[in-house]
Scaffold this motif. Structure first.
Motif, PDB file in Angstrom:
ATOM      1  N   ALA A   1       0.837  -1.203   0.000  1.00 10.63           N
ATOM      2  CA  ALA A   1       0.000   0.000   0.000  1.00 10.63           C
ATOM      3  C   ALA A   1       0.867   1.246   0.000  1.00 10.63           C
ATOM      4  O   ALA A   1       1.949   1.280   0.578  1.00 10.63           O
ATOM      5  CB  ALA A   1      -0.914   0.002   1.222  1.00 10.63           C
ATOM      6  N   SER A   2       0.383   2.282  -0.661  1.00  9.14           N
ATOM      7  CA  SER A   2       1.066   3.572  -0.663  1.00  9.14           C
ATOM      8  C   SER A   2       0.479   4.512   0.374  1.00  9.14           C
ATOM      9  O   SER A   2       1.104   5.521   0.720  1.00  9.14           O
ATOM     10  CB  SER A   2       0.944   4.231  -2.043  1.00  9.14           C
ATOM     11  N   LEU A   3      -0.727   4.192   0.849  1.00  8.73           N
ATOM     12  CA  LEU A   3      -1.398   5.077   1.791  1.00  8.73           C
ATOM     13  C   LEU A   3      -2.244   4.241   2.736  1.00  8.73           C
ATOM     14  O   LEU A   3      -3.013   3.372   2.304  1.00  8.73           O
ATOM     15  CB  LEU A   3      -2.291   6.071   1.038  1.00  8.73           C
ATOM     16  N   GLY A   4      -2.073   4.489   4.030  1.00  6.20           N
ATOM     17  CA  GLY A   4      -2.960   3.899   5.016  1.00  6.20           C
ATOM     18  C   GLY A   4      -4.112   4.850   5.267  1.00  6.20           C
ATOM     19  O   GLY A   4      -3.973   6.067   5.130  1.00  6.20           O
ATOM     20  N   ALA A   5      -5.274   4.306   5.623  1.00  3.32           N
ATOM     21  CA  ALA A   5      -6.448   5.116   5.930  1.00  3.32           C
ATOM     22  C   ALA A   5      -7.128   4.554   7.169  1.00  3.32           C
ATOM     23  O   ALA A   5      -7.165   3.342   7.360  1.00  3.32           O
ATOM     24  CB  ALA A   5      -7.427   5.137   4.758  1.00  3.32           C
ATOM     25  N   THR A   6      -7.629   5.427   8.002  1.00  3.57           N
ATOM     26  CA  THR A   6      -8.386   4.988   9.170  1.00  3.57           C
ATOM     27  C   THR A   6      -9.328   6.094   9.591  1.00  3.57           C
ATOM     28  O   THR A   6      -9.192   7.250   9.170  1.00  3.57           O
ATOM     29  CB  THR A   6      -7.443   4.589  10.336  1.00  3.57           C
ATOM     30  N   LEU A   7     -10.308   5.742  10.420  1.00  6.81           N
ATOM     31  CA  LEU A   7     -11.275   6.692  10.941  1.00  6.81           C
ATOM     32  C   LEU A   7     -11.236   6.631  12.460  1.00  6.81           C
ATOM     33  O   LEU A   7     -11.229   5.548  13.042  1.00  6.81           O
ATOM     34  CB  LEU A   7     -12.690   6.365  10.446  1.00  6.81           C
ATOM     35  N   VAL A   8     -11.220   7.789  13.086  1.00  7.32           N
ATOM     36  CA  VAL A   8     -11.165   7.876  14.545  1.00  7.32           C
ATOM     37  C   VAL A   8     -12.306   8.749  15.035  1.00  7.32           C
ATOM     38  O   VAL A   8     -12.534   9.838  14.498  1.00  7.32           O
ATOM     39  CB  VAL A   8      -9.813   8.467  15.018  1.00  7.32           C
TER      40      VAL A   8
END
Length: 221
Positions: free
Chosen positions: A151-158
């Motif tokens: 992956a080139s970018l991690g994503a998450t929601l907080v």
């Protein structure tokens, strides 16, 4: 997002853990299903839930895990020594961009492009046992997930109300790109009113060289 490391209550015996002894292991879907209850126990032991709320949190975690296991590309890592020390899991963000549904405003162009090219991986849970001595375990888990999936970018929601988790992600280099609204629990038949979340991304790998400076981190209002 799952609970992060907390300090053990005063007087509570610590479980000895050597950071060098903690190893990461990837589980397939079948293994993850088999270990659902053990992972839920880890979640409860690591949570900051108030007394009496552990059962509700455990059931919510199991619903989230069950839903994510069914997603294409689901991957789960566990950290273990003599017992589970932590876990993290997620899945590739769909190229059509459904992950970003509910984003407030215009999604940054670089995020939109990386999503369309299939280079974004969503990390939906990170759980670290409070008694582990590996202070860097959460970071190791998330970086290993991203590396394993190129992956080139991690994503998450907080959750915007969870200041402890938010500050932890910022300390690991994640960038706040804006707000999102999602149902508080999309797995139930009648979800409650949407909650306000912060959308965070983590540039990772050569395709995102220089992108870390593109996102201006914003503190929640």
């Amino acid at each position: 997002m799952a609970p992060l490391r907390r300090e053990p209550p005063r007087g509570e015996a610590s479980r000895p853990t050597s950071a060098h002894a903690v190893r990461l292991r990837r589980l397939n879907r079948w293994q993850a299903e088999t270990l659902r209850e053990d992972l839920a126990d880890l979640y409860v032991e690591s949570s900051r839930a108030q007394p009496g709320e552990e059962y509700r949190g455990r059931e919510t975690f199991l619903r989230r895990l069950t839903g994510d296991i069914r997603r294409a590309g689901f991957a789960l890592l566990i950290a273990e020594e003599t017992a589970f020390a932590g876990c993290a899991y997620g899945f590739p963000v769909p190229r059509e961009g459904t992950w970003w549904r509910g984003f407030d405003g215009t999604l940054p162009q670089s995020v939109e492009q990386l999503t369309a090219s299939g280079h974004v991986f969503a990390i939906t849970e990170i759980v670290v046992h409070p008694h582990t001595d590996d202070q860097d375990l959460a970071r190791r888990l998330q970086q290993r997930l991203l590396a394993d999936h190129h992956a080139s970018l991690g994503a998450t929601l907080v959750d915007q109300a969870d200041a402890l988790a938010y500050d932890a992600f910022l300390s690991w280099g994640w960038q706040d790109i804006g707000a999102m609204r999602r149902p508080s629990d999309p797995t139930v038949l009648r979800p409650s009113h949407p909650v306000l979340l912060r959308a965070l991304v983590l540039p990772f790998g050569p395709r995102t060289h220089g992108l870390a400076h593109e996102y201006r981190t914003q503190r929640p209002d």
